[in-house]
Each structure stands twice: as structure tokens, then as C-alpha cells.
Write a protein that holds these residues in place. Structure first.
Motif, PDB file in Angstrom:
ATOM      1  N   ASP A 102      52.178 -36.430  76.171  1.00  0.00           N
ATOM      2  CA  ASP A 102      51.820 -35.448  75.145  1.00  0.00           C
ATOM      3  C   ASP A 102      53.040 -34.857  74.445  1.00  0.00           C
ATOM      4  OD1 ASP A 102      49.107 -35.749  75.596  1.00  0.00           O
ATOM      5  OD2 ASP A 102      49.023 -34.137  77.091  1.00  0.00           O
ATOM      6  N   LEU A 103      54.220 -35.194  74.931  1.00  0.00           N
ATOM      7  CA  LEU A 103      55.457 -34.684  74.307  1.00  0.00           C
ATOM      8  C   LEU A 103      55.915 -35.688  73.257  1.00  0.00           C
ATOM      9  CD1 LEU A 103      57.082 -33.479  77.630  1.00  0.00           C
ATOM     10  CD2 LEU A 103      56.209 -32.007  75.805  1.00  0.00           C
ATOM     11  N   GLU A 104      55.077 -35.875  72.255  1.00  0.00           N
ATOM     12  CA  GLU A 104      55.231 -36.969  71.295  1.00  0.00           C
ATOM     13  C   GLU A 104      56.434 -36.837  70.375  1.00  0.00           C
ATOM     14  OE1 GLU A 104      51.498 -37.050  69.299  1.00  0.00           O
ATOM     15  OE2 GLU A 104      50.392 -37.785  71.058  1.00  0.00           O
TER      16      GLU A 104
ATOM     17  N   ALA B 191      67.426 -38.455  85.082  1.00  0.00           N
ATOM     18  CA  ALA B 191      68.251 -39.243  85.992  1.00  0.00           C
ATOM     19  C   ALA B 191      68.783 -38.416  87.156  1.00  0.00           C
ATOM     20  CB  ALA B 191      69.428 -39.848  85.224  1.00  0.00           C
ATOM     21  N   PHE B 192      69.094 -39.110  88.260  1.00  0.00           N
ATOM     22  CA  PHE B 192      69.701 -38.516  89.447  1.00  0.00           C
ATOM     23  C   PHE B 192      68.850 -37.390  90.013  1.00  0.00           C
ATOM     24  CE2 PHE B 192      73.078 -40.963  87.730  1.00  0.00           C
ATOM     25  CZ  PHE B 192      73.979 -41.231  88.758  1.00  0.00           C
ATOM     26  N   ASN B 193      67.605 -37.729  90.295  1.00  0.00           N
ATOM     27  CA  ASN B 193      66.695 -36.808  90.953  1.00  0.00           C
ATOM     28  C   ASN B 193      65.997 -37.557  92.089  1.00  0.00           C
ATOM     29  OD1 ASN B 193      66.634 -34.075  89.489  1.00  0.00           O
ATOM     30  ND2 ASN B 193      66.507 -35.506  87.771  1.00  0.00           N
ATOM     31  N   SER B 194      64.850 -37.077  92.528  1.00  0.00           N
ATOM     32  CA  SER B 194      64.118 -37.726  93.626  1.00  0.00           C
ATOM     33  C   SER B 194      62.675 -37.991  93.218  1.00  0.00           C
ATOM     34  CB  SER B 194      64.167 -36.842  94.887  1.00  0.00           C
ATOM     35  OG  SER B 194      65.494 -36.657  95.322  1.00  0.00           O
ATOM     36  N   LEU B 195      62.488 -38.428  91.983  1.00  0.00           N
ATOM     37  CA  LEU B 195      61.148 -38.719  91.486  1.00  0.00           C
ATOM     38  C   LEU B 195      60.572 -39.940  92.183  1.00  0.00           C
ATOM     39  CD1 LEU B 195      61.761 -38.154  87.675  1.00  0.00           C
ATOM     40  CD2 LEU B 195      60.549 -36.632  89.254  1.00  0.00           C
ATOM     41  N   THR B 196      59.284 -39.898  92.460  1.00  0.00           N
ATOM     42  CA  THR B 196      58.593 -41.002  93.118  1.00  0.00           C
ATOM     43  C   THR B 196      57.378 -41.404  92.278  1.00  0.00           C
ATOM     44  OG1 THR B 196      57.322 -39.413  94.440  1.00  0.00           O
ATOM     45  CG2 THR B 196      59.330 -40.302  95.423  1.00  0.00           C
ATOM     46  N   GLY B 197      56.671 -42.412  92.744  1.00  0.00           N
ATOM     47  CA  GLY B 197      55.456 -42.832  92.052  1.00  0.00           C
ATOM     48  C   GLY B 197      55.748 -43.758  90.879  1.00  0.00           C
ATOM     49  N   LYS B 198      54.694 -44.077  90.152  1.00  0.00           N
ATOM     50  CA  LYS B 198      54.807 -45.012  89.035  1.00  0.00           C
ATOM     51  C   LYS B 198      55.164 -44.286  87.738  1.00  0.00           C
ATOM     52  CE  LYS B 198      51.407 -48.220  90.999  1.00  0.00           C
ATOM     53  NZ  LYS B 198      50.131 -48.947  90.773  1.00  0.00           N
ATOM     54  N   LEU B 199      55.722 -45.034  86.824  1.00  0.00           N
ATOM     55  CA  LEU B 199      55.985 -44.511  85.483  1.00  0.00           C
ATOM     56  C   LEU B 199      54.671 -44.559  84.715  1.00  0.00           C
ATOM     57  CD1 LEU B 199      58.327 -43.539  83.682  1.00  0.00           C
ATOM     58  CD2 LEU B 199      58.579 -45.900  82.882  1.00  0.00           C
ATOM     59  N   PRO B 200      54.173 -43.422  84.245  1.00  0.00           N
ATOM     60  CA  PRO B 200      52.856 -43.400  83.594  1.00  0.00           C
ATOM     61  C   PRO B 200      52.818 -44.289  82.349  1.00  0.00           C
ATOM     62  CG  PRO B 200      53.646 -41.165  84.049  1.00  0.00           C
ATOM     63  CD  PRO B 200      54.793 -42.086  84.296  1.00  0.00           C
ATOM     64  N   VAL B 201      51.719 -44.975  82.147  1.00  0.00           N
ATOM     65  CA  VAL B 201      51.576 -45.835  80.969  1.00  0.00           C
ATOM     66  C   VAL B 201      51.628 -45.011  79.689  1.00  0.00           C
ATOM     67  CG1 VAL B 201      50.295 -47.616  82.183  1.00  0.00           C
ATOM     68  CG2 VAL B 201      49.052 -45.719  81.115  1.00  0.00           C
ATOM     69  N   GLU B 202      51.325 -43.708  79.801  1.00  0.00           N
ATOM     70  CA  GLU B 202      51.355 -42.836  78.634  1.00  0.00           C
ATOM     71  C   GLU B 202      52.756 -42.649  78.060  1.00  0.00           C
ATOM     72  OE1 GLU B 202      47.593 -42.187  80.755  1.00  0.00           O
ATOM     73  OE2 GLU B 202      49.702 -42.246  81.399  1.00  0.00           O
ATOM     74  N   ILE B 203      53.756 -43.161  78.770  1.00  0.00           N
ATOM     75  CA  ILE B 203      55.121 -43.086  78.253  1.00  0.00           C
ATOM     76  C   ILE B 203      55.206 -43.765  76.894  1.00  0.00           C
ATOM     77  CG2 ILE B 203      56.057 -45.232  79.225  1.00  0.00           C
ATOM     78  CD1 ILE B 203      57.851 -41.912  79.646  1.00  0.00           C
ATOM     79  N   GLU B 204      54.299 -44.718  76.640  1.00  0.00           N
ATOM     80  CA  GLU B 204      54.322 -45.440  75.373  1.00  0.00           C
ATOM     81  C   GLU B 204      53.940 -44.561  74.187  1.00  0.00           C
ATOM     82  OE1 GLU B 204      50.194 -47.740  74.799  1.00  0.00           O
ATOM     83  OE2 GLU B 204      51.140 -48.195  76.725  1.00  0.00           O
ATOM     84  N   ASN B 205      53.422 -43.364  74.453  1.00  0.00           N
ATOM     85  CA  ASN B 205      53.077 -42.439  73.366  1.00  0.00           C
ATOM     86  C   ASN B 205      54.300 -41.757  72.770  1.00  0.00           C
ATOM     87  OD1 ASN B 205      50.380 -43.018  73.882  1.00  0.00           O
ATOM     88  ND2 ASN B 205      50.084 -41.222  75.185  1.00  0.00           N
ATOM     89  N   LEU B 206      55.441 -41.878  73.423  1.00  0.00           N
ATOM     90  CA  LEU B 206      56.651 -41.183  72.965  1.00  0.00           C
ATOM     91  C   LEU B 206      57.351 -42.022  71.899  1.00  0.00           C
ATOM     92  CD1 LEU B 206      57.962 -39.924  76.435  1.00  0.00           C
ATOM     93  CD2 LEU B 206      56.288 -38.872  74.901  1.00  0.00           C
ATOM     94  N   SER B 207      56.710 -42.145  70.768  1.00  0.00           N
ATOM     95  CA  SER B 207      57.136 -43.082  69.723  1.00  0.00           C
ATOM     96  C   SER B 207      58.457 -42.694  69.050  1.00  0.00           C
ATOM     97  CB  SER B 207      56.047 -43.220  68.659  1.00  0.00           C
ATOM     98  OG  SER B 207      55.753 -41.962  68.079  1.00  0.00           O
ATOM     99  N   ASN B 208      58.910 -41.450  69.246  1.00  0.00           N
ATOM    100  CA  ASN B 208      60.178 -41.006  68.644  1.00  0.00           C
ATOM    101  C   ASN B 208      61.355 -41.108  69.607  1.00  0.00           C
ATOM    102  OD1 ASN B 208      59.289 -39.959  65.937  1.00  0.00           O
ATOM    103  ND2 ASN B 208      57.970 -38.704  67.246  1.00  0.00           N
ATOM    104  N   LEU B 209      61.096 -41.590  70.816  1.00  0.00           N
ATOM    105  CA  LEU B 209      62.104 -41.581  71.860  1.00  0.00           C
ATOM    106  C   LEU B 209      63.256 -42.530  71.548  1.00  0.00           C
ATOM    107  CD1 LEU B 209      62.193 -39.965  74.511  1.00  0.00           C
ATOM    108  CD2 LEU B 209      61.414 -42.028  75.691  1.00  0.00           C
TER     109      LEU B 209
END
Length: 291
Positions: free
Chosen positions: A85-87, A95-113
Motif C-alpha cells: 500500500d506504500l505505492e 537491510a541488516f535486520n532479522s526479518l523472517t517469512g516470505k516476501l509478500p507478492v504485493e511488493i509488485e505494487n511498489l511501481s515507483n521503487l
């Protein structure tokens, strides 16, 4: 009385402008990020009652969240679909954290990234195929995680990509030939995965490539003759694979290497026009670097 009323109205207007908030949708996504990644234990926490623009690592322009930089901030937990939603994001650095789990498919909504940095976490699962829809992306760095599956062929759609680093994961399968379409690519790191098959000849089209690290995989076959076109290479590491021949290395015309590592069984190779005076043989490793 009118002057006092006018002055009060002016102050109220200025206060509203100065502390203008982002949309409810974006603020909700930020709060979700805070809560799902254990925000109360972050090194630099957010005051959720303060304006979003004052939150650590968050950059707001025209009432839109355009950057999140939470590098080395003790984020734990997984990313939820709300991140999509942070489009308006142009930079997402977790980077350099302890994140786990999968990368959400919604990452594809970040069209300006333009920058996506996920390195040195514990993320797993497959990279979403939709990551190839982030057409503005210039840097994708996700080394030292636990990503599995194949490298999405759609990455070849990212024509402006300059940095692609997926080293030290558990990726398998062939290197997609579509990577040869990344004409702006300067750094390609695929070190220490389970990649198989031959190196695509199309990678010889990467004329701006300065760093190519394919070491510690299961690649086979010959080094493509097309690699003679990689005249910009400064770092070239292909050791610890199962190549059948390094003969094509004789065709390389790069003038000067800083790092050059290959399996040196064939001592008869004659290198063409390479200045080894400043070259060092080095193991590929990534060190924690504070930004």
C-alpha cells in the motif's frame, strides 16, 4: 477582534500545512510494518502519536511516503501484504535486520521503487515473479537470506537495473538468459547458491558490468566466448563451479582487474591484454558495513 480572529486562523492554517499527514492508507501500512516487525524492540522506535514525517527513517514528500530506511534497526518478524500500500515508495531499505517469512507478492505494487535492499535478513521462500514489474528499479539487493526457487525470468524486464545481488541464498536452477537484457547492469552477484546449467551467452551483452560474481555454485560447461565483450569488468569470480573449460578466458580484453578468481586447473591459458599488476585473488565475502 477581526485581527485576532485572522491571526488565529492564519496560525491554524500554518499548523495544518506544517503537520500535514500522509493518507490514512499509507499511515496504516506504516503502523502495520511497525507492529509486525516488533517495533517496541527497534533500536530507533517510532512515536506513533507524532507526525509521520518525524518517524525515524521515513521520508515524506508532498504528503506521500517516498522512502523507508530502517537499516540495522532490529526489525524482527515478517512483512505483511500491507507493504504494497506504500505505492509512492522510491526507496525501501530493510537491510541488516532479522526479518523472517516470505516476501509478500504485493511488493509488485511498489511501481515507483528504485532501491530495494533486503540483504542480511532471514527471509525465505521464492522471489515473487511479479518483482519484474518494478520497472523503475535500479538496485535489488537481497544477499544473505534463505530465498529458494529459481531466479524469476521477469527480472530481465528491469531495464534500468544497475545492481542485482542475490548471493548467499538457496536459489537453484539455471541463470535466466533474460539477465542479458539488463544493459545498465554494473554489479551482478549470484555467489553461493545452487545454480546449475551453463552461463547464458546473452550475458556477454552486459557491456557496463564491472562486477560479476558467480563463485560457489554448480555451473557447468564452457565460459562463453561472448564474455570477451565484458570490457568493463573489474571484479570477476567464477571459482568453485564445475566448468569444463576456461579457454574463453583467453579472449578477455579487460585492461585491469582488482579481483580475478577462477579454478586454475588449466595453467596453459594465455591471457590477452590483462594487467595483473593490481589484481588480487580474494575470497568472496560480505562484511557488515554501517551506512
Amino acid at each position: 477582534m477581526k485581527k485576532i480572529y485572522y491571526l488565529s486562523f492564519s496560525l491554524l492554517f500554518l499548523t495544518t500545512v506544517c503537520f500535514a499527514e500522509v493518507s490514512k492508507k499509507e499511515k496504516k501500512a506504516l503502523i502495520d510494518l511497525y507492529e509486525t516487525t516488533n517495533g517496541m524492540h527497534w533500536v530507533k522506535k517510532w512515536d506513533l502519536k507524532a507526525p509521520v514525517s518525524s518517524w525515524h527513517g521515513v521520508k515524506v514528500e508532498d504528503d506521500k511516503v517516498v522512502e523507508i530506511n530502517l537499516f540495522h534497526n532490529n526489525l524482527m518478524g515478517s512483512l505483511s501484504s500491507e507493504i504494497g500500500d506504500l505505492e509512492n515508495l522510491r526507496v525501501l531499505n530493510l537491510a541488516f535486520n532479522s526479518l523472517t517469512g516470505k516476501l509478500p507478492v504485493e511488493i509488485e505494487n511498489l511501481s515507483n521503487l528504485k532501491v530495494l535492499k533486503l540483504e542480511m535478513n532471514r527471509l525465505n521462500g521464492e522471489l515473487p515473479e511479479g518483482i519484474g514489474s518494478l520497472l523503475q528499479l535500479e538496485e535489488l539487493s537481497a544477499f544473505n537470506n534463505f530465498f529458494t526457487g529459481e531466479i524469476p525470468a521477469s527480472v530481465g524486464n528491469l531495464k534500468g537495473l544497475k545492481v542485482l545481488n542475490l548471493s548467499s541464498n538457496e536459489l537453484h536452477g539455471d541463470i535466466p538468459s533474460s539477465l542479458g537484457a539488463l544493459s545498465q547492469l554494473e554489479t551482478l552477484g549470484l555467489f553461493e547458491n545452487r545454480l546449475e546449467g551453463t552461463i547464458p551467452r546473452d550475458m556477454g551483452n552486459l557491456s557496463k558490468l564491472k562486477e560479476l560474481v558467480l563463485a560457489n555454485n554448480r555451473l557447468i560447461g564452457d565460459i562463453p566466448n561472448e564474455f570477451s565483450q565484458l570490457a568493463s569488468l573489474e571484479v570477476f569470480q567464477i571459482q568453485n563451479n564445475n566448468f569444463s573449460s576456461f579457454k574463453a578466458l583467453e579472449l578477455l580484453e579487460t585492461k585491469e582487474y582488482l579481483v580475478f578468481d577462477y579454478d586454475k586447473e588449466d595453467e596453459k591459458i594465455e591471457f590477452k591484454d590483462i594487467n595483473f599488476s593490481r589484481t588480487r585473488m580474494a575470497d568472496t565475502k560480505f562484511e557488515d558495513i554501517e551506512e
